[in-house]
Design an enzyme around this catalytic site. Structure first.
Site, PDB file in Angstrom:
ATOM      1  N   ARG A   1     -34.244  -2.380  23.075  1.00 47.13           N
ATOM      2  CA  ARG A   1     -34.629  -2.987  21.790  1.00 47.13           C
ATOM      3  C   ARG A   1     -33.836  -2.355  20.636  1.00 47.13           C
ATOM      4  NH1 ARG A   1     -37.544  -7.406  22.600  1.00 47.13           N
ATOM      5  NH2 ARG A   1     -39.385  -6.471  23.514  1.00 47.13           N
TER       6      ARG A   1
ATOM      7  N   LEU B   1     -43.688  -8.696  13.878  1.00 43.50           N
ATOM      8  CA  LEU B   1     -43.352  -9.591  14.986  1.00 43.50           C
ATOM      9  C   LEU B   1     -44.553 -10.332  15.553  1.00 43.50           C
ATOM     10  CD1 LEU B   1     -40.768  -7.296  16.814  1.00 43.50           C
ATOM     11  CD2 LEU B   1     -40.326  -9.182  15.227  1.00 43.50           C
TER      12      LEU B   1
ATOM     13  N   TYR C   1     -53.016   8.454  13.948  1.00 40.85           N
ATOM     14  CA  TYR C   1     -52.377   8.041  15.202  1.00 40.85           C
ATOM     15  C   TYR C   1     -52.498   9.095  16.304  1.00 40.85           C
ATOM     16  CZ  TYR C   1     -50.023   4.502  12.261  1.00 40.85           C
ATOM     17  OH  TYR C   1     -49.740   3.480  11.394  1.00 40.85           O
TER      18      TYR C   1
ATOM     19  N   HIS D   1     -53.582   5.611   3.630  1.00 39.83           N
ATOM     20  CA  HIS D   1     -53.560   4.603   4.703  1.00 39.83           C
ATOM     21  C   HIS D   1     -54.330   3.335   4.354  1.00 39.83           C
ATOM     22  CE1 HIS D   1     -52.801   4.495   9.308  1.00 39.83           C
ATOM     23  NE2 HIS D   1     -52.821   3.269   8.841  1.00 39.83           N
TER      24      HIS D   1
ATOM     25  N   ASP E   1     -42.258   6.358  11.180  1.00 39.32           N
ATOM     26  CA  ASP E   1     -43.515   6.058  10.485  1.00 39.32           C
ATOM     27  C   ASP E   1     -44.683   6.626  11.289  1.00 39.32           C
ATOM     28  OD1 ASP E   1     -44.855   4.116   8.359  1.00 39.32           O
ATOM     29  OD2 ASP E   1     -45.949   3.862  10.240  1.00 39.32           O
TER      30      ASP E   1
ATOM     31  N   LYS F   1     -38.934   0.186  24.553  1.00 32.36           N
ATOM     32  CA  LYS F   1     -37.722  -0.074  25.334  1.00 32.36           C
ATOM     33  C   LYS F   1     -36.458   0.342  24.593  1.00 32.36           C
ATOM     34  CE  LYS F   1     -39.569  -4.221  27.570  1.00 32.36           C
ATOM     35  NZ  LYS F   1     -40.546  -4.955  26.753  1.00 32.36           N
TER      36      LYS F   1
ATOM     37  N   GLN G   1     -47.500  -0.398   2.021  1.00 35.12           N
ATOM     38  CA  GLN G   1     -47.232  -0.841   3.402  1.00 35.12           C
ATOM     39  C   GLN G   1     -48.386  -1.734   3.824  1.00 35.12           C
ATOM     40  OE1 GLN G   1     -47.521   1.223   7.675  1.00 35.12           O
ATOM     41  NE2 GLN G   1     -45.710   1.949   6.608  1.00 35.12           N
TER      42      GLN G   1
ATOM     43  N   SER H   1     -46.381  -4.711  11.669  1.00 29.91           N
ATOM     44  CA  SER H   1     -46.613  -5.817  12.615  1.00 29.91           C
ATOM     45  C   SER H   1     -45.841  -7.081  12.240  1.00 29.91           C
ATOM     46  CB  SER H   1     -48.114  -6.104  12.756  1.00 29.91           C
ATOM     47  OG  SER H   1     -48.800  -4.941  13.154  1.00 29.91           O
TER      48      SER H   1
ATOM     49  N   GLY I   1     -47.521   4.299  15.638  1.00 35.34           N
ATOM     50  CA  GLY I   1     -48.883   3.798  15.868  1.00 35.34           C
ATOM     51  C   GLY I   1     -48.825   2.726  16.955  1.00 35.34           C
ATOM     52  N   THR I   2     -49.712   1.759  16.874  1.00 37.31           N
ATOM     53  CA  THR I   2     -49.812   0.615  17.821  1.00 37.31           C
ATOM     54  C   THR I   2     -49.511   1.030  19.269  1.00 37.31           C
ATOM     55  OG1 THR I   2     -47.610  -0.087  17.034  1.00 37.31           O
ATOM     56  CG2 THR I   2     -49.527  -1.211  16.107  1.00 37.31           C
TER      57      THR I   2
HETATM   58  N1  LIG Z   1     -50.377   0.916   7.716  1.00 42.56           N
HETATM   59  C1  LIG Z   1     -51.128   0.380   8.670  1.00 42.56           C
HETATM   60  O1  LIG Z   1     -52.348   0.178   8.499  1.00 42.56           O
HETATM   61  C2  LIG Z   1     -50.503   0.000   9.969  1.00 42.56           C
HETATM   62  C3  LIG Z   1     -49.238   0.460  10.265  1.00 42.56           C
HETATM   63  N2  LIG Z   1     -48.633   0.129  11.460  1.00 42.56           N
HETATM   64  C4  LIG Z   1     -47.304   0.710  11.732  1.00 42.56           C
HETATM   65  O2  LIG Z   1     -46.406  -0.332  12.097  1.00 42.56           O
HETATM   66  C5  LIG Z   1     -45.820  -0.033  13.361  1.00 42.56           C
HETATM   67  C6  LIG Z   1     -45.395  -1.296  14.068  1.00 42.56           C
HETATM   68  O3  LIG Z   1     -46.514  -2.148  14.303  1.00 42.56           O
HETATM   69  P1  LIG Z   1     -46.430  -3.242  15.468  1.00 42.56           P
HETATM   70  O4  LIG Z   1     -47.600  -4.122  15.332  1.00 42.56           O
HETATM   71  O5  LIG Z   1     -46.249  -2.564  16.758  1.00 42.56           O
HETATM   72  O6  LIG Z   1     -45.082  -4.009  15.065  1.00 42.56           O
HETATM   73  P2  LIG Z   1     -44.351  -5.297  15.614  1.00 42.56           P
HETATM   74  O7  LIG Z   1     -45.051  -6.531  15.198  1.00 42.56           O
HETATM   75  O8  LIG Z   1     -42.943  -5.155  15.217  1.00 42.56           O
HETATM   76  O9  LIG Z   1     -44.497  -5.233  17.173  1.00 42.56           O
HETATM   77  C7  LIG Z   1     -43.773  -4.336  17.952  1.00 42.56           C
HETATM   78  C8  LIG Z   1     -44.058  -4.706  19.393  1.00 42.56           C
HETATM   79  O10 LIG Z   1     -43.490  -5.984  19.650  1.00 42.56           O
HETATM   80  C9  LIG Z   1     -42.944  -5.985  20.939  1.00 42.56           C
HETATM   81  N3  LIG Z   1     -41.883  -6.987  20.969  1.00 42.56           N
HETATM   82  C10 LIG Z   1     -40.744  -7.033  20.251  1.00 42.56           C
HETATM   83  N4  LIG Z   1     -40.039  -8.154  20.515  1.00 42.56           N
HETATM   84  C11 LIG Z   1     -40.762  -8.817  21.452  1.00 42.56           C
HETATM   85  C12 LIG Z   1     -40.577 -10.040  22.141  1.00 42.56           C
HETATM   86  N5  LIG Z   1     -39.503 -10.800  21.939  1.00 42.56           N
HETATM   87  N6  LIG Z   1     -41.525 -10.446  23.015  1.00 42.56           N
HETATM   88  C13 LIG Z   1     -42.625  -9.677  23.240  1.00 42.56           C
HETATM   89  N7  LIG Z   1     -42.856  -8.507  22.628  1.00 42.56           N
HETATM   90  C14 LIG Z   1     -41.940  -8.086  21.734  1.00 42.56           C
HETATM   91  C15 LIG Z   1     -42.474  -4.561  21.149  1.00 42.56           C
HETATM   92  O11 LIG Z   1     -42.606  -4.283  22.504  1.00 42.56           O
HETATM   93  P3  LIG Z   1     -41.381  -3.706  23.386  1.00 42.56           P
HETATM   94  O12 LIG Z   1     -41.883  -2.413  23.867  1.00 42.56           O
HETATM   95  O13 LIG Z   1     -41.220  -4.751  24.428  1.00 42.56           O
HETATM   96  O14 LIG Z   1     -40.192  -3.593  22.521  1.00 42.56           O
HETATM   97  C16 LIG Z   1     -43.458  -3.726  20.350  1.00 42.56           C
HETATM   98  O15 LIG Z   1     -44.498  -3.194  21.136  1.00 42.56           O
HETATM   99  C17 LIG Z   1     -46.875   0.809  14.054  1.00 42.56           C
HETATM  100  O16 LIG Z   1     -46.405   1.538  15.163  1.00 42.56           O
HETATM  101  C18 LIG Z   1     -47.335   1.690  12.904  1.00 42.56           C
HETATM  102  O17 LIG Z   1     -46.399   2.732  12.708  1.00 42.56           O
HETATM  103  C19 LIG Z   1     -49.245  -0.718  12.335  1.00 42.56           C
HETATM  104  C20 LIG Z   1     -50.509  -1.185  12.096  1.00 42.56           C
HETATM  105  C21 LIG Z   1     -51.253  -0.847  10.906  1.00 42.56           C
HETATM  106  O1  LIG Z   2     -51.818   2.001  11.382  1.00 39.11           O
HETATM  107  C1  LIG Z   2     -52.512   1.670  12.355  1.00 39.11           C
HETATM  108  N1  LIG Z   2     -53.838   1.406  12.301  1.00 39.11           N
HETATM  109  C2  LIG Z   2     -54.275   1.126  13.562  1.00 39.11           C
HETATM  110  C3  LIG Z   2     -55.541   0.821  14.004  1.00 39.11           C
HETATM  111  C4  LIG Z   2     -55.728   0.559  15.367  1.00 39.11           C
HETATM  112  C5  LIG Z   2     -54.661   0.628  16.249  1.00 39.11           C
HETATM  113  C6  LIG Z   2     -53.383   0.931  15.799  1.00 39.11           C
HETATM  114  C7  LIG Z   2     -53.209   1.185  14.450  1.00 39.11           C
HETATM  115  C8  LIG Z   2     -52.061   1.521  13.692  1.00 39.11           C
HETATM  116  O2  LIG Z   2     -50.903   1.676  14.097  1.00 39.11           O
END
Ligand SMILES: NC(=O)C1=CN([C@@H]2O[C@H](COP(=O)(O)OP(=O)(O)OC[C@H]3O[C@@H](n4cnc5c(N)ncnc54)[C@H](OP(=O)(O)O)[C@@H]3O)[C@@H](O)[C@H]2O)C=CC1
Ligand SMILES: O=C1Nc2ccccc2C1=O
Length: 307
Positions: free
Chosen positions: A264, A209, A57, A121, A52, A261, A178, A207, A20-21
């Site tokens: 990472r 980070l 998505y 979800h 995941d 990346k 989750q 999320s 996602g994201t």
């Molecule tokens: N169940 C739900 O409702 C939800 C589920 N999710 C799930 O969780 C997954 C992860 O969510 P996400 O919010 O992306 O998780 P994170 O908070 O782990 O963020 C990941 C992002 O952080 C960046 N990053 C990592 N380290 C750094 C740094 N030092 N400085 C700047 N940027 C950095 C990465 O970019 P880089 O490309 O640079 O590595 C990547 O895009 C989603 O893809 C989805 O599968 C997410 C939202 C809702």
């Molecule tokens: O799980 C997710 N829910 C969302 C809603 C908006 C954008 C990204 C996401 C996810 O990765």
């Protein structure tokens, strides 16, 4: 030396690769994202076998393409796939039917017989919105488990009262919740961390980070946290990303992150070869708790009232 991702108590690999994201396509069914396919294949090759994904998505074609390639080289049992049912509404009815109906279609698309974990979800499911009550949806999740199409079933973004509702009638309890979880949002909804711990419901943190990526580090608690993460990073010769993921893991929570990346992936491996002292975990926790209002990126219309 090859890296093996640690496997947790329910057989859940301890870091999930999110589709996602950053990779979220939503309703965009026209664009095929080859970079997601390549990253998934690379991640699994490097040991990050936990993928995941979700109905919403819009990335099933990419996940399917990655799996097709991977399953020529390895057994299905070496990969862990999570899917999430959202029951995307269309005129008061779920476009994809029940979780059971959705999953059967998706398994066909993904070219596999089962998912390892299947989640609802979000709890915001009503008969008016999608034509099924939450209780009916859970029954259908249980059918997926009973018939072997899902190895484990659970939920996402559920509050204590939502879990209590399900637990009252469930034949099989949700094994996972989750939730949005990070040092600056330690309870997505009141008491959820403790409730899940005491009911042996595994927490997954999406999320994790956000305190690094979504916060001003020039003043206040954002700065205080950044300085402390910096100290820990220096002490352990790690990055702040590694320290935050480690903090999540030491709380017994499975981080779900993602990346664009390849570098990472190397960084993620370094999350599993050191340990924070308990006092350091506690300090991150307590600095995090002083961040107000809480750092919430999702479900704001429903949950911001708690901040
Ligand atoms: N169940 C739900 O409702 C939800 C589920 N999710 C799930 O969780 C997954 C992860 O969510 P996400 O919010 O992306 O998780 P994170 O908070 O782990 O963020 C990941 C992002 O952080 C960046 N990053 C990592 N380290 C750094 C740094 N030092 N400085 C700047 N940027 C950095 C990465 O970019 P880089 O490309 O640079 O590595 C990547 O895009 C989603 O893809 C989805 O599968 C997410 C939202 C809702
Ligand atoms: O799980 C997710 N829910 C969302 C809603 C908006 C954008 C990204 C996401 C996810 O990765």
């Amino acid at each position: 030396m090859t890296f093996s991702l640690p496997i947790g108590p329910l057989g859940i690999p301890q870091l999930g690769f999110g589709t996602g994201t950053y990779y979220y396509k939503g309703a965009d069914t026209l664009t095929f994202n080859q970079s997601l396919v390549d990253m998934l294949v690379e991640a699994v090759h490097q040991g990050f076998i936990h993928i995941d994904t979700a109905e919403s998505y819009g990335v099933y074609p990419e996940v399917a393409a990655a799996l097709k390639q991977l399953l020529t080289e390895m057994d299905r049992s070496s990969i862990f796939i999570t899917d999430k049912y959202s029951g995307s509404p269309s005129k008061g009815i779920s476009k994809n039917g029940t979780p059971y109906e959705h999953l059967k279609k998706i398994l066909n698309k993904l070219g596999t017989d089962y998912v390892d974990l299947y989640l609802i979800h979000s709890p915001f499911i009503t008969n008016e919105k999608i034509g099924f009550t939450l209780a009916e949806i859970w029954k259908s999740m249980e059918k997926c488990l009973d018939e072997g199409f899902a190895k484990r079933i659970g939920v996402s973004n559920f509050a204590v009262s939502d879990l209590q509702d399900i637990l009252q009638t469930a034949g099989h309890k949700p094994l996972v919740n989750q939730i949005e979880f990070n040092a600056f949002l330690q309870n997505q909804t009141p008491g959820i961390f403790q409730f899940c711990k005491s009911h042996e419901i595994t927490l997954e943190a999406y999320s994790p980070l956000a305190p690094l990526t979504k916060v001003d580090h020039s003043s206040g608690v954002g700065e205080q946290m950044d300085l402390f993460l910096g100290q820990l990073a220096e002490k352990y010769d790690k990055t702040k990303t590694q320290i935050l993921l480690r903090w999540v893991l030491q709380l017994g929570v499975v981080p779900i992150s993602t990346t664009s990346k390849r570098s990472r992936l190397q960084e993620w491996k370094g999350v599993f070869d050191f340990q924070l002292e308990q006092a350091e975990v506690d300090t991150v926790t307590s600095i995090g708790q002083s961040y107000k209002p809480r750092l919430r990126l999702y479900m704001r219309s429903q949950y911001s009232k708690y901040d």
